[in-house]
Design a protein around this motif. Structure first.
Motif, PDB file in Angstrom:
ATOM      1  N   TYR A   7       0.834  -1.201   0.000  1.00 36.02           N
ATOM      2  CA  TYR A   7       0.000   0.000   0.000  1.00 36.02           C
ATOM      3  C   TYR A   7       0.871   1.254   0.000  1.00 36.02           C
ATOM      4  O   TYR A   7       1.557   1.549   0.980  1.00 36.02           O
ATOM      5  CB  TYR A   7      -0.926   0.015   1.207  1.00 36.02           C
ATOM      6  CG  TYR A   7      -1.917   1.162   1.186  1.00 36.02           C
ATOM      7  CD1 TYR A   7      -3.031   1.119   0.351  1.00 36.02           C
ATOM      8  CD2 TYR A   7      -1.733   2.283   1.980  1.00 36.02           C
ATOM      9  CE1 TYR A   7      -3.945   2.167   0.318  1.00 36.02           C
ATOM     10  CE2 TYR A   7      -2.630   3.341   1.953  1.00 36.02           C
ATOM     11  CZ  TYR A   7      -3.737   3.280   1.115  1.00 36.02           C
ATOM     12  OH  TYR A   7      -4.635   4.326   1.077  1.00 36.02           O
ATOM     13  N   ASP A   9      -0.547   4.418  -1.105  1.00 39.92           N
ATOM     14  CA  ASP A   9      -1.523   5.446  -1.463  1.00 39.92           C
ATOM     15  C   ASP A   9      -1.951   6.203  -0.207  1.00 39.92           C
ATOM     16  O   ASP A   9      -3.120   6.545  -0.030  1.00 39.92           O
ATOM     17  CB  ASP A   9      -2.730   4.804  -2.151  1.00 39.92           C
ATOM     18  CG  ASP A   9      -3.529   5.813  -2.969  1.00 39.92           C
ATOM     19  OD1 ASP A   9      -3.012   6.902  -3.271  1.00 39.92           O
ATOM     20  OD2 ASP A   9      -4.684   5.499  -3.319  1.00 39.92           O
ATOM     21  N   ASN A  11      -1.473   9.206   0.644  1.00 42.34           N
ATOM     22  CA  ASN A  11      -1.998  10.565   0.441  1.00 42.34           C
ATOM     23  C   ASN A  11      -3.520  10.530   0.327  1.00 42.34           C
ATOM     24  O   ASN A  11      -4.197  11.514   0.620  1.00 42.34           O
ATOM     25  CB  ASN A  11      -1.409  11.196  -0.820  1.00 42.34           C
ATOM     26  CG  ASN A  11       0.051  11.553  -0.663  1.00 42.34           C
ATOM     27  OD1 ASN A  11       0.758  10.949   0.130  1.00 42.34           O
ATOM     28  ND2 ASN A  11       0.510  12.524  -1.423  1.00 42.34           N
ATOM     29  N   ALA A  12      -4.059   9.396  -0.128  1.00 47.33           N
ATOM     30  CA  ALA A  12      -5.508   9.258  -0.281  1.00 47.33           C
ATOM     31  C   ALA A  12      -6.166   8.937   1.052  1.00 47.33           C
ATOM     32  O   ALA A  12      -7.177   9.529   1.433  1.00 47.33           O
ATOM     33  CB  ALA A  12      -5.831   8.161  -1.291  1.00 47.33           C
ATOM     34  N   SER A 300       5.917  11.811   0.312  1.00 49.06           N
ATOM     35  CA  SER A 300       5.250  11.958  -0.978  1.00 49.06           C
ATOM     36  C   SER A 300       6.243  12.022  -2.136  1.00 49.06           C
ATOM     37  O   SER A 300       7.260  12.715  -2.055  1.00 49.06           O
ATOM     38  CB  SER A 300       4.390  13.227  -0.975  1.00 49.06           C
ATOM     39  OG  SER A 300       3.677  13.364  -2.186  1.00 49.06           O
ATOM     40  N   HIS A 302       6.032  12.112  -6.577  1.00 49.88           N
ATOM     41  CA  HIS A 302       5.201  12.147  -7.780  1.00 49.88           C
ATOM     42  C   HIS A 302       6.100  12.049  -9.004  1.00 49.88           C
ATOM     43  O   HIS A 302       7.086  12.778  -9.110  1.00 49.88           O
ATOM     44  CB  HIS A 302       4.380  13.435  -7.821  1.00 49.88           C
ATOM     45  CG  HIS A 302       3.285  13.417  -8.846  1.00 49.88           C
ATOM     46  ND1 HIS A 302       3.518  13.670 -10.184  1.00 49.88           N
ATOM     47  CD2 HIS A 302       1.951  13.171  -8.733  1.00 49.88           C
ATOM     48  CE1 HIS A 302       2.370  13.598 -10.843  1.00 49.88           C
ATOM     49  NE2 HIS A 302       1.405  13.293  -9.989  1.00 49.88           N
ATOM     50  N   VAL A 323      -1.313   2.055  -5.677  1.00 49.35           N
ATOM     51  CA  VAL A 323      -0.788   3.391  -5.877  1.00 49.35           C
ATOM     52  C   VAL A 323      -1.829   4.141  -6.694  1.00 49.35           C
ATOM     53  O   VAL A 323      -2.819   3.560  -7.136  1.00 49.35           O
ATOM     54  CB  VAL A 323       0.587   3.323  -6.597  1.00 49.35           C
ATOM     55  CG1 VAL A 323       0.441   2.888  -8.036  1.00 49.35           C
ATOM     56  CG2 VAL A 323       1.364   4.620  -6.472  1.00 49.35           C
ATOM     57  N   SER A 324      -1.672   5.449  -6.888  1.00 52.69           N
ATOM     58  CA  SER A 324      -2.674   6.208  -7.628  1.00 52.69           C
ATOM     59  C   SER A 324      -2.030   7.100  -8.668  1.00 52.69           C
ATOM     60  O   SER A 324      -0.812   7.323  -8.662  1.00 52.69           O
ATOM     61  CB  SER A 324      -3.527   7.054  -6.676  1.00 52.69           C
ATOM     62  OG  SER A 324      -2.758   8.121  -6.151  1.00 52.69           O
ATOM     63  N   ALA A 328      -7.479  11.216  -4.980  1.00 52.39           N
ATOM     64  CA  ALA A 328      -8.518  10.191  -4.860  1.00 52.39           C
ATOM     65  C   ALA A 328      -9.904  10.762  -5.131  1.00 52.39           C
ATOM     66  O   ALA A 328     -10.817  10.027  -5.498  1.00 52.39           O
ATOM     67  CB  ALA A 328      -8.482   9.589  -3.452  1.00 52.39           C
ATOM     68  N   THR A 331      -9.954  10.746  -9.202  1.00 51.31           N
ATOM     69  CA  THR A 331      -9.387   9.624  -9.942  1.00 51.31           C
ATOM     70  C   THR A 331     -10.351   9.090 -10.996  1.00 51.31           C
ATOM     71  O   THR A 331      -9.939   8.671 -12.084  1.00 51.31           O
ATOM     72  CB  THR A 331      -9.000   8.493  -8.967  1.00 51.31           C
ATOM     73  OG1 THR A 331      -7.979   8.985  -8.092  1.00 51.31           O
ATOM     74  CG2 THR A 331      -8.454   7.291  -9.713  1.00 51.31           C
ATOM     75  N   ARG A 355       1.433   8.824  -8.353  1.00 50.36           N
ATOM     76  CA  ARG A 355       1.657   9.411  -7.033  1.00 50.36           C
ATOM     77  C   ARG A 355       1.908   8.301  -6.023  1.00 50.36           C
ATOM     78  O   ARG A 355       1.090   7.406  -5.852  1.00 50.36           O
ATOM     79  CB  ARG A 355       0.436  10.223  -6.603  1.00 50.36           C
ATOM     80  CG  ARG A 355       0.578  10.852  -5.230  1.00 50.36           C
ATOM     81  CD  ARG A 355      -0.681  11.574  -4.815  1.00 50.36           C
ATOM     82  NE  ARG A 355      -1.780  10.660  -4.512  1.00 50.36           N
ATOM     83  CZ  ARG A 355      -2.941  11.053  -3.997  1.00 50.36           C
ATOM     84  NH1 ARG A 355      -3.168  12.328  -3.750  1.00 50.36           N
ATOM     85  NH2 ARG A 355      -3.892  10.160  -3.740  1.00 50.36           N
TER      86      ARG A 355
END
Length: 387
Positions: A7, A9, A11-12, A300, A302, A323-324, A328, A331, A355
């Motif tokens: 995992y 993600d 930031n989401a 973070s 990017h 990941v994204s 979110a 998306t 990200r």
């Protein structure tokens, strides 16, 4: 049992810390009282728990506990800040926001514009950051509020909110910042910072979803905030509704943990992020890193990978990596990232962007695995694209 994907993600949303869950559970069972019921033990216990949590939030931010207004999350806090201040302003009809703000700022701003308010959307630089001089130039006699996020939720760049806040204070204009991404990892002392309003959310700092807060500076001149809805005025007459005690307790415990471990945790996250950056730079040809590389959130990263569609890469790695490609909240939208567009990122690179959000429960070993996964998938997809 098949291992779950790694995992990255955060930031989401973040995993709720087990310590936070344990703290919350009694307030779903034996301590179930309404915090507003002050005539019996159940209500008094619940009320004491809310007070303790409010104090923990205030301690993390370095502010008066009476300045904390509990909300359902940062979305509501941002809406309350913008609608509440602008609608309560006696003379000011002008609002300033930045082009790289979260949709929970931009959408309310556009709603206010439809209601007859004047909105200025400031440009950002190639890092997604707002210059204090740009803010200064945009302020007018009728400006009531400036809202600039602390850190960008997509690219991780951190704005100079103290300088922006000082600019606003000299002009006699209120300053709000959405600090949802940074409150748990960056040190705040609002008793010394020129910030009038600040939004946060528990689920970005290892607390439960559905709870957040708006800091509203106390003192003179008093900040007037019109509530979004009526019904009892439980939170300083700015927000009505029965308090979700178990969630508030979770937010308070999340804040306590963040304050206790902030320095060590932020350093560790930055080290893991740098490991990921160096590994990807060495193994993925022509990779581009977006956002400011020093003034940024510790966890973070990017990137844009030319010739590789990010959706195809995420689909290829869906069993191994979570990941994204961006916020979110957007998306599922068909349009490209408004943040990357505002930064002037090459249009062909925007669909190739990823990200990575590193959090409390990630390890160095996981990052080494992620570097291999991404580099192998990128090579595979590039070969397919040239066939």
């Amino acid at each position: 049992m098949t291992a779950k994907p790694i995992y990255l993600d955060n930031n989401a949303t973040t995993r709720t810390d087990p310590v936070v869950v344990a703290k919350m559970l009694p307030y779903l069972t034996e301590h179930f009282g309404n915090a507003s019921s002050v005539t019996h033990e159940y209500g008094l216990v619940a009320g004491a728990a809310v007070s303790e949590a409010r104090e923990a939030v205030a301690n993390l931010l370095g502010c008066d506990e009476k300045a904390i207004v509990f909300t359902s999350g940062a979305t509501e806090a941002n809406n309350l800040a913008l609608f509440g201040v602008m609608r309560a302003a006696a003379n000011g009809k002008h609002l300033i926001v930045s082009a790289a703000e979260h949709k929970t700022i931009l959408d309310p701003a556009h709603r206010l514009e439809r209601e007859g308010y004047d909105i200025t959307v400031l440009p950002v630089d190639e890092y997604g950051m707002v210059s204090p001089s740009t803010v200064r130039a945009a302020i007018r006699k009728d400006t009531a509020l400036v809202s600039v996020m602390h850190a960008n939720n997509e690219v991780g760049s951190i704005n100079s909110i103290c300088k922006i806040g000082e600019t606003c204070r000299r002009a006699g204009v209120l300053f709000h910042t959405d600090a949802t991404q940074t409150v748990g990892t960056v040190r705040f002392d609002l008793s010394r910072m020129p910030v009038d309003l600040l939004s946060l959310s528990a689920h970005k700092m290892y607390g439960p979803k559905g709870i957040g807060a708006l800091y509203v500076r106390r003192g003179t001149p008093r900040i007037r905030v019109e509530p979004l809805f009526e019904g009892g005025g439980h939170e300083r007459r700015m927000r009505s509704g029965t308090l979700p005690v178990h969630q508030i307790v979770g937010l308070g415990e999340a804040c306590r943990l963040c304050k206790a471990n902030r320095e060590v945790e932020s350093k560790r996250l930055a080290e893991i992020r740098d490991q990921l950056r160096h590994g990807l730079a060495a193994s993925v040809v022509d990779i581009q890193f977006n956002g400011h590389q020093t003034e940024r959130m510790p966890g973070s990263l990017h990137v844009s990978i030319p010739g590789v569609n990010s959706n195809a890469l995420m689909l290829n790695l869906r069993n191994d990596l979570a990941v994204s490609s961006g916020s979110a909240c957007t998306t599922l939208a068909p349009e490209p990232s408004h943040v990357l567009i505002a930064m002037g990122i090459e249009p062909s690179l925007i669909p190739s962007s990823l990200r990575f959000g590193i959090g409390r429960f990630n390890t160095m070993e996981e990052i080494e695995r992620v570097i291999t996964l991404v580099s192998v998938a990128a090579k595979k997809l590039r070969k397919l694209s040239v066939r």
